[in-house]
Design a protein around this motif. Structure first.
Motif, PDB file in Angstrom:
ATOM      1  N   ASN A  93       0.810  -1.423  -0.085  1.00 39.71           N
ATOM      2  CA  ASN A  93      -0.003   0.048  -0.034  1.00 39.71           C
ATOM      3  C   ASN A  93       0.774   1.418  -0.069  1.00 39.71           C
ATOM      4  O   ASN A  93       0.472   2.137  -0.663  1.00 39.71           O
ATOM      5  N   GLY A 121      -5.878  -1.449   1.730  1.00 40.59           N
ATOM      6  CA  GLY A 121      -5.010  -0.593   2.769  1.00 40.59           C
ATOM      7  C   GLY A 121      -4.111  -1.199   3.847  1.00 40.59           C
ATOM      8  O   GLY A 121      -3.413  -0.286   4.337  1.00 40.59           O
ATOM      9  N   THR A 134      -5.331   3.916   3.856  1.00 39.80           N
ATOM     10  CA  THR A 134      -4.564   3.279   4.531  1.00 39.80           C
ATOM     11  C   THR A 134      -5.114   2.920   5.927  1.00 39.80           C
ATOM     12  O   THR A 134      -5.834   3.447   6.460  1.00 39.80           O
TER      13      THR A 134
END
Length: 269
Positions: free
Chosen positions: A9, A213, A227
Motif C-alpha cells: 500500500n 490498505g 491506509t
C-alpha cells in the motif's frame, strides 16, 4: 509491524506522489537509523530524484536518479507520513526527506532503518529472503513443497522471511483462519487438500488486505482514506473474546511457537 499488504500500500501511494520529484533536503535526527555517516547520506541523496519505489518482502526500495537505493524497513513501531511540517503527526521523527515544501517523515525508526546502498549491495542484503507469496511464479505446488520440508508450526513457518517473504503475525493468523486451520498445526503433517486450501487462503487474504490498505490505521497523508482500511476486516488478529464471524464462539489468544496468536478453536482444526 507493517507486513506485505501495508508495504505494498505504501509503495502504490508513494509512487503516485514521489516519482520524478527532486529531493531538496534530508535531515537525520538519529544516526543509528542510517548506515553511513550523515554527511555522506546527505551528499548522496540531496539533489537526486526518486525514479520508482519498489517493495521486497517488508522492505521498500527507493530508487534514486544517481543509481543509489534507499532501503527501508519500518520494523516494530515504524510508520511514514507525507505532507507539510504543519500536518506532521506529533511523533518523534528520525529522518526527514524534503521535496521543496512537502516532506516524507520516517517516524518510529527505533528498530527500523533507512540504509543507502548500491544496487549490488541491496541485492546481497535481500538474498536471504524467501519467495514472494503473491508472485505468479510462486505456485500452489511450490508452496506445498516448501511447507512439507518444515517440521515447525504454521505460526512459526508462515512469518519466517527465509521461507516466504512478507507475512508476519497478523496475516499468518488471518490466513490460518481463512483456511480453517489452527496456527499450531505442523506444516509437514498437512494433507494435500489442506496445503491447497492454505495457499488459496493466503492469496485471498493478502490480496484483499492490500486492496483495503492493510491493517495499520495511521494515514500516510492528510486525507488518506485508504491506509488501514483492512483493520476492521481482520477476523481473528487482536480479536480476543470477540465472537467468531464464522461460528460465533469467542476468539482465543494462544501463544504458539513463542508468538502471540489468535484463532477460533471451534472452527479451526
Amino acid at each position: 509491524m507493517p507486513e506485505l499488504p501495508e508495504m505494498e500500500n505504501y509503495k502504490l501511494l508513494l509512487n503516485q506522489r514521489l516519482v520524478g520529484h527532486l529531493i531538496t533536503d534530508v535531515q537525520v535526527e538519529r544516526e543509528k537509523s542510517i548506515n553511513v555517516p550523515v554527511s555522506q547520506f546527505r551528499n548522496e541523496v540531496i539533489g537526486t530524484s526518486i525514479q520508482r519505489v519498489e517493495r521486497r518482502a517488508k522492505h521498500l526500495l527507493f530508487h534514486l536518479s544517481n543509481a543509489r537505493i534507499l532501503l527501508l524497513h519500518l520494523m516494530l513501531g515504524g510508520i511514514m507520513f507525507y505532507g507539510s511540517k504543519e500536518d506532521k503527526p506529533d511523533r518523534t521523527v528520525q529522518v526527514t526527506m524534503s521535496f521543496h515544501d512537502m516532506n516524507l517523515f520516517f517516524i518510529g525508526l527505533r528498530l527500523g532503518y533507512l540504509h543507502l546502498y548500491s544496487p549490488d549491495e541491496a541485492d546481497r542484503f535481500l538474498q536471504k529472503l524467501g519467495p514472494e507469496p503473491t508472485d505468479r511464479s510462486f505456485t500452489a505446488e511450490r508452496f506445498a513443497s516448501l511447507l512439507h520440508k518444515q517440521s515447525r508450526t504454521l505460526k512459526a513457518t508462515l512469518p519466517d522471511q527465509a521461507v516466504m517473504a512478507g507475512i508476519g503475525n497478523c496475516y499468518s493468523d488471518e490466513i490460518c483462519f481463512e483456511a480453517g486451520l489452527l496456527p499450531s498445526r505442523k506444516c509437514d503433517r498437512l494433507s494435500v487438500e489442506e496445503s491447497a486450501r492454505l495457499y488459496d487462503s493466503m492469496q485471498h487474504v493478502l490480496s484483499e488486505a492490500t486492496r483495503y490498505g492493510g491493517y495499520m490505521d495511521m494515514p500516510l497523508y492528510a486525507g488518506d482514506e485508504l491506509t488501514g482500511g483492512y483493520d476492521s476486516r481482520c477476523k481473528v488478529y487482536d480479536r480476543e473474546g470477540e465472537p467468531c464471524v464464522r461460528c460465533g464462539h469467542p476468539i482465543e489468544r494462544r501463544d504458539v511457537s513463542s508468538k502471540k496468536s489468535f484463532c477460533c478453536t471451534h472452527c479451526q482444526h
